[in-house]
Design a protein around this motif. Structure first.
Motif, short mmCIF file in Angstrom:
data_model
loop_
_atom_site.label_atom_id
_atom_site.label_comp_id
_atom_site.label_asym_id
_atom_site.label_seq_id
_atom_site.Cartn_x
_atom_site.Cartn_y
_atom_site.Cartn_z
N SER A 580 0.85 -1.19 0.00
CA SER A 580 0.00 0.00 0.00
C SER A 580 0.89 1.23 0.00
O SER A 580 1.74 1.39 0.89
N VAL A 581 0.71 2.11 -0.99
CA VAL A 581 1.48 3.34 -1.13
C VAL A 581 0.51 4.48 -1.40
O VAL A 581 -0.34 4.37 -2.32
N ASP A 582 0.62 5.55 -0.63
CA ASP A 582 -0.25 6.73 -0.80
C ASP A 582 -1.72 6.37 -0.72
O ASP A 582 -2.57 6.93 -1.44
N GLY A 583 -2.05 5.40 0.11
CA GLY A 583 -3.45 5.03 0.29
C GLY A 583 -4.02 4.13 -0.77
O GLY A 583 -5.21 3.81 -0.72
N HIS A 584 -3.21 3.70 -1.71
CA HIS A 584 -3.67 2.81 -2.78
C HIS A 584 -3.06 1.43 -2.58
O HIS A 584 -1.86 1.30 -2.28
N ALA A 585 -3.87 0.39 -2.75
CA ALA A 585 -3.42 -0.99 -2.60
C ALA A 585 -3.00 -1.53 -3.96
O ALA A 585 -3.71 -1.34 -4.96
N ALA A 659 6.49 6.39 -3.88
CA ALA A 659 6.65 5.06 -4.47
C ALA A 659 8.11 4.73 -4.68
O ALA A 659 8.57 3.60 -4.43
N GLU A 660 8.90 5.73 -5.12
CA GLU A 660 10.33 5.49 -5.33
C GLU A 660 11.03 5.20 -4.01
O GLU A 660 11.85 4.29 -3.91
#
Length: 747
Positions: A580-585, A659-660
């Motif tokens: 999960s990154v920035d609230g997105h799975a 993400a990076e």
């Protein structure tokens, strides 16, 4: 074996052990390096194996019944109508089959012991000693290891003179405490070694202890550390460890000049402080400058309780022992003004069972004449345990401190137990129950037969019973029958004990011998089926399963397994599934926990269902950033994978900062080490042979002639490492994260 050894050491009251560098210890209390896991020898097999067979109650029963039949059949003590060989013969066959099984399983143990004890190892020796023993040895030929320095002696300089060091190839069981042992990468450590040098920077080494504690992660071991800087040593090297290569760059302490110690440098350094470089050296503990801390250096006069050991002791007492005399001189304090060269000495704790603890010290030669000998403390981080496998380290050199039965691995083991299967226990209980019923029956029949015989004694003439011993046969009183002699009448019937023994022989089939015949046949067939089972066959190493025990009938009776962790019961293999990154799975949910769109109530608005569908993306969509990207395929329940033509390079351009950073942390923040893979992946080799191409490219049918050519991606292993290398992680969690960062995202 380990329990007996510990008991012997406890009775001996051994406090510490003193070992000189390069001096193999052959006398007690030091043990040889052989290990024995077998139960029997040629002399003890029949007594011990037969005793094990008569742990079965039925075997004892049939033996007793057979002896009773023998007595009743061949004597007049009581009557037995059954030949004893009808019982003793089948019993001998059953016991013989069991003995064959025991002998076969113990033969496998002997073969395993021989393979372990006769594994080739390398030890540093003096060429003169090796050549002299080669001439004297008639049966055992000692040879040099051809894999080291092409089988030639290594020339080094010690105190301004040239010294040659030989590398002897010998069996593992011939290693002794005090030997300087050379171990290669991926080889098992042959004895408990004190790490002295390695090919890694700082003199460190990695070992895998899965055969000791079940842990597959790599453990770091260090060379001994000095408490303070010594003159003439580079403090920057290995953090002041005994890797201690000599000064470089004219004594300037420059971290940039620190290099990994080469093999020849390590041999030269160790030879300078051992008997290899100074055959007439004196123990560093005997330094007069350390008189305030000198321990008891007198050697214990112990004798091996074997014919060879006793004869050797008598020969030494009568004709003298040059080896013991040299050892006494080496442990004697030099007299004033005597010029001597000191050698390093290990002071170690006695053998014990504590795998994670070790206490000892290295006493090094003094730096100058009249100076004190320095000590380097030792702990468990400096000890390479027997059974561990050297990993990610090209080579190490260590001092053998514990060998054979003294090693911590063997001392924590117990003698091969004489196990009894649940089926045998059940048969034993059943035999006791049937035997109780049988005893009741034969006693009742014996008492009843005595009563009936006494009441009807006058009518038992046909059985040879008559109180008048001179009376002829009844109904044979005619003159034509006068030639018939008077029979040998018995004037009394058998007593209660005689009748009871007779009924025991008659009712001996209460406990059928065929039960054990069936059990032995079942055991043999199950052992054969285990070896034939393809599900237990390891194709890569061509190794079938081997049944080394005769209690295979218990395999189907396991009800509960108690374990301290799940990794003991599973392969302990982990895969990267979701993030999960920035609230997105990103990544598909686990199958059994995946929510179904059909579970959404009908009255729920349809836009909520679309929002749920948009909240889950394939793993590789993380490279496109956290914002929804037009043109990206949504999650499909029937296909969670991304199209093979998915362009990672284009999506990397839109990679967000979070993400990076997330992917960089996955690929950098860990303790994974890179190791050269000695066995290439079979899949890659087969693929290369079939395609004959060194690399593969992403297919792209829409590439224009003027556009860039598809990016070539190097082949990788399953763990994400480049071809020819492997990632060694301390835990499967780290391995899964690093593999996903490499394989899924190219980091």
């Amino acid at each position: 074996m380990g329990l007996k050894k510990r008991k012997r050491d406890k009775e001996a009251g051994e406090e510490q052990r003193i070992i000189d560098f390069g001096k193999p210890e052959n006398d007690p209390p030091f043990a040889d390096n052989s290990v024995k896991t077998s139960k029997y020898s040629m002399l003890s097999f029949f007594p011990m194996a037969i005793r094990e067979q008569f742990r079965r109650s039925a075997n004892i029963y049939f033996l007793c019944v057979g002896l009773l039949m023998f007595v009743g059949y061949y004597t007049n003590l009581f009557y037995s109508a059954i030949s004893p060989w009808t019982t003793l013969g089948p019993l001998a066959v059953v016991v013989s089959v069991s003995l064959v099984q025991e002998g076969y399983t113990d033969t496998l143990r002997h073969r395993s012991d021989n393979a372990t004890n006769n594994h080739p190892c390398t030890v540093l020796r003096q060429p003169e000693e090796l050549d002299r023993q080669q001439k004297n040895a008639k049966k055992i030929k000692r040879k040099r290891d051809p894999r080291l320095n092409k089988g030639k002696d290594l020339k080094i300089k010690v105190a301004g003179r040239e010294v040659f060091i030989a590398f002897e190839s010998l069996f593992r069981m011939n290693i002794r405490a005090g030997d300087l042992v050379f171990v290669r990468n991926r080889e098992m450590v042959p004895a408990d070694l004190i790490l002295l040098a390695s090919a890694n920077e700082g003199g460190n080494a990695y070992i895998e202890t899965s055969s000791i504690d079940g842990e597959t992660n790599l453990k770091l071991r260090n060379s001994p550390q000095m408490p303070d800087e010594r003159p003439g040593m580079v403090s920057a090297i290995s953090n002041n460890s005994l890797l201690n290569g000599e000064k470089q760059d004219d004594g300037e302490d420059d971290d940039s000049s620190v290099e990994t110690e080469s093999f020849s440098q390590a041999v030269e350094r160790i030879s300078k402080m051992s008997l290899l470089g100074h055959p007439d050296g004196v123990c560093a503990l005997a330094n007069p400058a350390n008189a305030d801390e000198q321990p008891n250096l007198r050697r214990q006069n112990s004798v091996k309780h074997t014919p060879k050991g006793i004869l050797g002791h008598l020969k030494g007492r009568l004709f003298g022992d040059s080896a013991k005399d040299a050892a006494e001189r080496r442990r004697s304090v030099p007299e004033g003004g005597e010029q001597v060269t000191y050698i390093a000495t290990l002071t170690s704790e006695p053998p014990n069972t504590h795998v994670n603890n070790y206490t000892g010290k290295l006493t090094l030669p003094p730096d100058s004449e009249g100076a004190r000998s320095q000590h380097a403390a030792l702990d468990a981080d400096n000890l390479l345990l027997r059974g561990a496998v050297l990993r990610n380290t090209e080579w190490v050199i260590g001092l053998a401190c514990f060998t054979g039965a003294d090693t911590k691995l063997v001392m924590n083991s117990v003698a091969t137990p004489s196990k009894f299967s649940q089926l045998d226990m059940l048969i034993n209980r059943t035999v006791f129950l049937v035997l109780f019923i049988m005893i009741f029956c034969v006693c009742s029949l014996g008492a009843a037969s005595v009563k009936v015989n006494n009441e009807a004694f006058d009518q038992l003439w046909y059985a040879g019973y008559n109180k008048n011993l001179s009376e002829p046969w009844p109904y044979f009183n005619l003159d034509s029958s006068s030639y018939i002699q008077i029979p040998d009448w018995e004037d009394h019937t058998p007593n209660f004990i005689q009748n009871t023994f007779m009924f025991v022989t008659l009712l001996s089939n209460f406990i059928p011998l065929s039960v054990y015949v069936s059990v032995e046949i079942i055991t043999v067939m199950m052992m054969l089926y285990i070896g034939w089972d393809l599900n237990m066959y390891h194709e890569e190493s061509d190794t079938p399963a081997v049944a080394r025990s005769t209690i295979v009938t218990d395999l189907g009776l396991v009800e509960y397994i108690f374990s301290d962790k799940t990794g003991t019961l599973t392969c302990n293999i982990m895969e990267f599934k979701r993030c999960s990154v920035d609230g997105h799975a990103f990544g598909m949910p686990v199958a059994k926990a995946a929510p179904q769109l059909t579970d959404i109530p009908e009255e729920q608005p349809s836009d909520d269902a679309d929002l749920f569908s948009d909240s889950v993306h394939p793993l590789k969509h993380l490279l496109a950033g956290s914002d929804p990207v037009s043109g990206l395929s949504q999650v499909d329940e029937s296909n969670e994978s991304v199209d093979s033509s998915f362009d990672l390079e284009c999506m990397t351009d839109t990679l967000t900062f979070n993400a990076e950073m997330f992917l960089r942390v996955m690929s950098i923040c860990h303790t994974v080490v890179v190791e050269k893979d000695h066995v290439p992946d079979d899949f890659i080799r087969k693929k290369r042979l079939s395609s004959k191409l060194p690399s593969i490219s992403h297919p792209d049918s829409n590439v224009d002639k003027g556009s860039k050519s598809p990016k070539t991606v190097k082949e990788k292993n399953k763990d994400g490492a480049p071809e020819g290398y492997a990632y060694q992680a301390e835990s499967p969690d780290e391995a899964a994260l690093v593999a996903a960062a490499s394989n899924e995202y190219g980091f």
